[in-house]
Design a protein around this motif. Sequence first.
Motif, PDB file in Angstrom:
ATOM      1  N   PRO A   1      12.003 -12.679  14.311  1.00 33.42           N
ATOM      2  CA  PRO A   1      13.049 -13.500  13.694  1.00 33.42           C
ATOM      3  C   PRO A   1      13.375 -13.126  12.252  1.00 33.42           C
ATOM      4  N   PHE A   2      12.934 -11.974  11.785  1.00 35.10           N
ATOM      5  CA  PHE A   2      13.277 -11.446  10.459  1.00 35.10           C
ATOM      6  C   PHE A   2      13.147  -9.931  10.517  1.00 35.10           C
ATOM      7  N   PRO A   3      13.804  -9.215   9.602  1.00 37.48           N
ATOM      8  CA  PRO A   3      13.802  -7.749   9.681  1.00 37.48           C
ATOM      9  C   PRO A   3      12.467  -7.130   9.267  1.00 37.48           C
ATOM     10  N   VAL A   4      12.059  -6.101  10.015  1.00 37.46           N
ATOM     11  CA  VAL A   4      10.851  -5.332   9.715  1.00 37.46           C
ATOM     12  C   VAL A   4      11.106  -3.880  10.113  1.00 37.46           C
ATOM     13  N   THR A   5      10.808  -2.970   9.209  1.00 43.12           N
ATOM     14  CA  THR A   5      10.859  -1.543   9.507  1.00 43.12           C
ATOM     15  C   THR A   5       9.447  -0.987   9.361  1.00 43.12           C
ATOM     16  N   TYR A   6       9.065  -0.130  10.296  1.00 43.05           N
ATOM     17  CA  TYR A   6       7.703   0.397  10.371  1.00 43.05           C
ATOM     18  C   TYR A   6       7.717   1.915  10.251  1.00 43.05           C
ATOM     19  N   ARG A   7       6.762   2.442   9.525  1.00 41.86           N
ATOM     20  CA  ARG A   7       6.574   3.898   9.446  1.00 41.86           C
ATOM     21  C   ARG A   7       5.163   4.200   9.934  1.00 41.86           C
ATOM     22  N   HIS A   8       5.061   4.936  11.036  1.00 38.43           N
ATOM     23  CA  HIS A   8       3.771   5.260  11.628  1.00 38.43           C
ATOM     24  C   HIS A   8       3.063   6.345  10.819  1.00 38.43           C
ATOM     25  N   GLU A   9       1.828   6.062  10.437  1.00 39.83           N
ATOM     26  CA  GLU A   9       0.994   7.027   9.723  1.00 39.83           C
ATOM     27  C   GLU A   9      -0.439   6.509   9.784  1.00 39.83           C
ATOM     28  N   PHE A  10      -1.255   7.116  10.618  1.00 44.45           N
ATOM     29  CA  PHE A  10      -2.618   6.645  10.836  1.00 44.45           C
ATOM     30  C   PHE A  10      -3.551   7.256   9.796  1.00 44.45           C
ATOM     31  N   VAL A  11      -3.978   6.426   8.829  1.00 50.07           N
ATOM     32  CA  VAL A  11      -4.924   6.856   7.783  1.00 50.07           C
ATOM     33  C   VAL A  11      -5.749   5.659   7.320  1.00 50.07           C
ATOM     34  N   PRO A  12      -6.965   5.919   6.833  1.00 48.65           N
ATOM     35  CA  PRO A  12      -7.715   4.826   6.209  1.00 48.65           C
ATOM     36  C   PRO A  12      -7.097   4.491   4.856  1.00 48.65           C
ATOM     37  N   ARG A  13      -7.095   3.213   4.517  1.00 48.32           N
ATOM     38  CA  ARG A  13      -6.463   2.773   3.274  1.00 48.32           C
ATOM     39  C   ARG A  13      -7.354   1.796   2.524  1.00 48.32           C
ATOM     40  N   ASN A  14      -7.098   1.683   1.235  1.00 49.92           N
ATOM     41  CA  ASN A  14      -7.741   0.697   0.388  1.00 49.92           C
ATOM     42  C   ASN A  14      -6.833  -0.529   0.371  1.00 49.92           C
ATOM     43  N   VAL A  15      -7.204  -1.569   1.106  1.00 48.59           N
ATOM     44  CA  VAL A  15      -6.355  -2.747   1.286  1.00 48.59           C
ATOM     45  C   VAL A  15      -6.592  -3.740   0.153  1.00 48.59           C
ATOM     46  N   THR A  16      -5.498  -4.123  -0.510  1.00 51.74           N
ATOM     47  CA  THR A  16      -5.555  -5.136  -1.560  1.00 51.74           C
ATOM     48  C   THR A  16      -4.732  -6.331  -1.095  1.00 51.74           C
ATOM     49  N   CYS A  17      -5.364  -7.475  -0.994  1.00 48.19           N
ATOM     50  CA  CYS A  17      -4.730  -8.659  -0.401  1.00 48.19           C
ATOM     51  C   CYS A  17      -4.086  -9.587  -1.409  1.00 48.19           C
ATOM     52  N   GLY A  18      -4.331  -9.369  -2.692  1.00 45.08           N
ATOM     53  CA  GLY A  18      -3.751 -10.251  -3.701  1.00 45.08           C
ATOM     54  C   GLY A  18      -4.173 -11.693  -3.482  1.00 45.08           C
TER      55      GLY A  18
END
Length: 191
Positions: free
Chosen positions: A98-115
């Motif tokens: 019900p809202f716009p989302v664009t996705y870019r596929h790229e499988f890598v480990p990341r440093n996730v910051t959740c704020g």
Amino acid sequence: MSCRAGFVWETPQHFVRYIEECGVPCELVTPYMLAAPFFRGSFTCLIIPTGFANPAYCRLLPALRASSDRIRRFVENGGNLLVFGAVMDKTDAYDWLPFPVTYRHEFVPRNVTCGDSALAQALVADYDPAHIECDGTFPAHGGTTAGDSSGAPLIIEKKVGKGTVIVTSIHEYPSRAFVKEFCDQGTQTLF
């Protein structure tokens, strides 16, 4: 009222058992059930797992598109929706939301910051946030985000009516605490 999850996929998966081990009853909802106008499941949360747009894994995307109005109404009426990565570079893979989302596929480990996002923090609570497998990013979206250390959006959170939609490219099961909390927060709603 008790929580109840619907897991949307073609066949039974270990993920269903994981959800149940988190203390949440879970029902498999096949693409045929999802798209059938006579199907009337009652859930507090729907979960769409990783790979939903990749025809090598499943044939779920056409059913999601056919059910987009029902999905929107489910969330507006208080149901929660958790959606994982499409695992395919398709600009329209999330056009059923019900809202716009664009996705870019790229499988890598990341440093996730959740704020400050409590839901994002709960989602990754069982993992080392400095090294979490992710299958892509969301360069365009209509929600608030948590991301990686470079600012790339990895988790989108959006309130829609009385419910919440979480879209994530985290390529791991959500934490047990997140599953229980996210399903508990939803209102049991007819789908």
